[in-house]
Scaffold this motif. Structure first.
Motif, PDB file in Angstrom:
ATOM      1  N   GLY A  55     -12.117 -10.231 -37.672  1.00 49.41           N
ATOM      2  CA  GLY A  55     -12.420 -11.219 -36.626  1.00 49.41           C
ATOM      3  C   GLY A  55     -11.098 -11.644 -35.805  1.00 49.41           C
ATOM      4  O   GLY A  55     -10.013 -11.540 -36.489  1.00 49.41           O
ATOM      5  N   PHE A  56     -11.260 -11.976 -34.668  1.00 55.34           N
ATOM      6  CA  PHE A  56     -10.205 -12.231 -33.784  1.00 55.34           C
ATOM      7  C   PHE A  56     -10.375 -13.506 -32.993  1.00 55.34           C
ATOM      8  O   PHE A  56     -11.458 -13.745 -32.697  1.00 55.34           O
ATOM      9  N   ASP A  57      -9.367 -14.352 -32.649  1.00 54.83           N
ATOM     10  CA  ASP A  57      -9.311 -15.370 -31.661  1.00 54.83           C
ATOM     11  C   ASP A  57      -7.927 -15.554 -31.504  1.00 54.83           C
ATOM     12  O   ASP A  57      -6.932 -15.654 -32.396  1.00 54.83           O
ATOM     13  N   VAL A  58      -7.757 -16.026 -30.312  1.00 56.88           N
ATOM     14  CA  VAL A  58      -6.161 -16.339 -29.796  1.00 56.88           C
ATOM     15  C   VAL A  58      -5.854 -17.692 -30.096  1.00 56.88           C
ATOM     16  O   VAL A  58      -4.779 -18.197 -30.141  1.00 56.88           O
ATOM     17  N   LEU A  80      -9.315 -12.218 -40.613  1.00 58.13           N
ATOM     18  CA  LEU A  80      -9.139 -12.996 -39.569  1.00 58.13           C
ATOM     19  C   LEU A  80      -7.976 -13.002 -38.829  1.00 58.13           C
ATOM     20  O   LEU A  80      -6.830 -13.069 -39.760  1.00 58.13           O
ATOM     21  N   ILE A  81      -7.699 -12.457 -37.771  1.00 61.02           N
ATOM     22  CA  ILE A  81      -6.546 -12.282 -36.780  1.00 61.02           C
ATOM     23  C   ILE A  81      -6.384 -13.517 -35.758  1.00 61.02           C
ATOM     24  O   ILE A  81      -7.101 -13.477 -35.060  1.00 61.02           O
ATOM     25  N   CYS A  82      -5.060 -14.176 -35.749  1.00 66.29           N
ATOM     26  CA  CYS A  82      -4.750 -14.953 -34.532  1.00 66.29           C
ATOM     27  C   CYS A  82      -4.286 -14.155 -33.783  1.00 66.29           C
ATOM     28  O   CYS A  82      -2.956 -14.306 -33.686  1.00 66.29           O
ATOM     29  N   ASP A  83      -4.912 -13.589 -32.795  1.00 63.48           N
ATOM     30  CA  ASP A  83      -4.243 -12.705 -31.733  1.00 63.48           C
ATOM     31  C   ASP A  83      -5.387 -12.648 -30.640  1.00 63.48           C
ATOM     32  O   ASP A  83      -6.548 -12.736 -30.959  1.00 63.48           O
ATOM     33  N   THR A  84      -5.049 -12.021 -29.519  1.00 63.48           N
ATOM     34  CA  THR A  84      -6.080 -11.676 -28.463  1.00 63.48           C
ATOM     35  C   THR A  84      -6.831 -10.491 -28.995  1.00 63.48           C
ATOM     36  O   THR A  84      -6.299  -9.687 -29.404  1.00 63.48           O
ATOM     37  N   HIS A  85      -8.140 -10.432 -28.458  1.00 67.08           N
ATOM     38  CA  HIS A  85      -8.813  -9.363 -28.983  1.00 67.08           C
ATOM     39  C   HIS A  85      -8.564  -7.964 -27.974  1.00 67.08           C
ATOM     40  O   HIS A  85      -8.584  -6.981 -28.587  1.00 67.08           O
ATOM     41  N   ALA A  86      -7.683  -8.191 -27.246  1.00 64.62           N
ATOM     42  CA  ALA A  86      -7.028  -7.144 -26.388  1.00 64.62           C
ATOM     43  C   ALA A  86      -6.188  -6.249 -27.201  1.00 64.62           C
ATOM     44  O   ALA A  86      -5.979  -5.162 -26.949  1.00 64.62           O
ATOM     45  N   GLU A  87      -5.602  -6.834 -28.337  1.00 64.09           N
ATOM     46  CA  GLU A  87      -4.782  -6.058 -29.188  1.00 64.09           C
ATOM     47  C   GLU A  87      -5.501  -5.601 -30.499  1.00 64.09           C
ATOM     48  O   GLU A  87      -4.886  -5.261 -31.609  1.00 64.09           O
ATOM     49  N   LEU A  88      -6.925  -5.382 -30.418  1.00 64.12           N
ATOM     50  CA  LEU A  88      -7.740  -5.014 -31.502  1.00 64.12           C
ATOM     51  C   LEU A  88      -7.455  -3.682 -31.873  1.00 64.12           C
ATOM     52  O   LEU A  88      -7.358  -3.249 -33.377  1.00 64.12           O
ATOM     53  N   GLY A  89      -6.806  -2.667 -31.216  1.00 62.14           N
ATOM     54  CA  GLY A  89      -6.453  -1.323 -31.645  1.00 62.14           C
ATOM     55  C   GLY A  89      -5.140  -1.488 -32.540  1.00 62.14           C
ATOM     56  O   GLY A  89      -5.064  -0.530 -33.221  1.00 62.14           O
ATOM     57  N   GLY A 112     -10.427 -25.559 -21.016  1.00 62.21           N
ATOM     58  CA  GLY A 112      -9.422 -24.936 -20.092  1.00 62.21           C
ATOM     59  C   GLY A 112      -8.840 -23.566 -20.631  1.00 62.21           C
ATOM     60  O   GLY A 112      -8.276 -22.714 -19.756  1.00 62.21           O
ATOM     61  N   CYS A 113      -9.172 -23.362 -21.827  1.00 62.94           N
ATOM     62  CA  CYS A 113      -8.667 -22.068 -22.702  1.00 62.94           C
ATOM     63  C   CYS A 113      -9.982 -21.232 -22.818  1.00 62.94           C
ATOM     64  O   CYS A 113     -10.638 -21.498 -23.680  1.00 62.94           O
ATOM     65  N   THR A 114     -10.014 -20.371 -21.705  1.00 61.26           N
ATOM     66  CA  THR A 114     -11.076 -19.187 -21.969  1.00 61.26           C
ATOM     67  C   THR A 114     -10.763 -17.856 -21.882  1.00 61.26           C
ATOM     68  O   THR A 114      -9.562 -17.507 -21.867  1.00 61.26           O
ATOM     69  N   THR A 115     -11.751 -17.222 -22.407  1.00 61.21           N
ATOM     70  CA  THR A 115     -11.402 -15.697 -22.233  1.00 61.21           C
ATOM     71  C   THR A 115     -11.475 -15.152 -20.794  1.00 61.21           C
ATOM     72  O   THR A 115     -11.808 -15.784 -20.125  1.00 61.21           O
ATOM     73  N   LEU A 116     -10.546 -14.166 -20.638  1.00 66.30           N
ATOM     74  CA  LEU A 116     -10.488 -13.513 -19.305  1.00 66.30           C
ATOM     75  C   LEU A 116     -10.908 -12.264 -19.188  1.00 66.30           C
ATOM     76  O   LEU A 116     -10.718 -11.480 -20.218  1.00 66.30           O
TER      77      LEU A 116
END
Length: 191
Positions: A55-58, A80-89, A112-116
């Motif tokens: 699992g990921f979440d920033v 669980l990984i505290c990082d953006t899902h853009a780094e899943l690789g 105000g903190c949303t996925t982009l």
């Protein structure tokens, strides 16, 4: 599968039906946006004790909320990984059966903190490349707020261009509900 369709007040009902048909004991799965852990727990219930979830979440708060929820449910087959899902690789090196993306903002968190779209597109691209044959990606969008509407439009446009010989993609939405209700996109990799 039941011969009766349950009451359908939300597209999550369809997501659960699709998960039931798509997952089995021992599968590896991703939760690309863990939020408060509801999807993570649901995925772990489907894959059982021999399956595994990444699992990921920033947001640190989301990761901790999810960890607490999963541990309280007696789960230990997750990372669980505290990082953006853009780094899943960077973290996911083996193929997996399915992934869920529940976009938007953390419920009860900072709206105000949303996925982009830019990071979500990168994550979906990477996930598509790591999917097993017949694997899936479920993407829940929330076009009821400005950034959610933008993200939904971008996702729909992107998915409309995906090669149909490689993937099947459905869009599930309620067309008679007010305030731009959530939508579910369901991508399945062909064999």
């Amino acid at each position: 599968m039941s011969s009766r369709i349950p009451s359908i007040g939300h597209v999550q009902v369809f997501q659960k039906m699709l998960l039931e048909e798509s997952l089995q004991e021992g599968d590896r799965v991703l939760d690309a946006t863990v939020g408060n852990g509801h999807d993570s727990l649901m995925l772990l219930e489907y894959v059982g004790p021999t399956g595994f979830l990444i699992g990921f979440d920033v947001q640190r708060e989301a990761v901790e909320n999810t960890r607490s929820k999963l541990e309280q449910a007696g789960k230990n087959n997750f990372q669980l990984i505290c990082d953006t899902h853009a780094e899943l690789g960077k973290y996911v090196l083996e193929p997996f059966q399915g992934a869920l993306f529940n976009l938007g903002y953390l419920p009860t968190g900072n709206k105000g903190c949303t996925t982009l779209w830019t990071s979500t597109k990168s994550a979906i691209d990477q996930a598509m490349n790591l999917l097993l044959p017949n694997g899936f990606i479920g993407v829940m969008t929330y076009p009821g707020h400005d950034s959610g509407m933008e993200e939904d439009l971008e996702i729909r446009g992107f998915f409309a261009q995906v090669n149909q010989k490689e993937f099947q993609i459905a869009q599930i939405e309620f067309i008679n509900q007010k305030n731009n209700p959530p939508k579910l996109y369901w991508l399945t990799k062909r064999t």
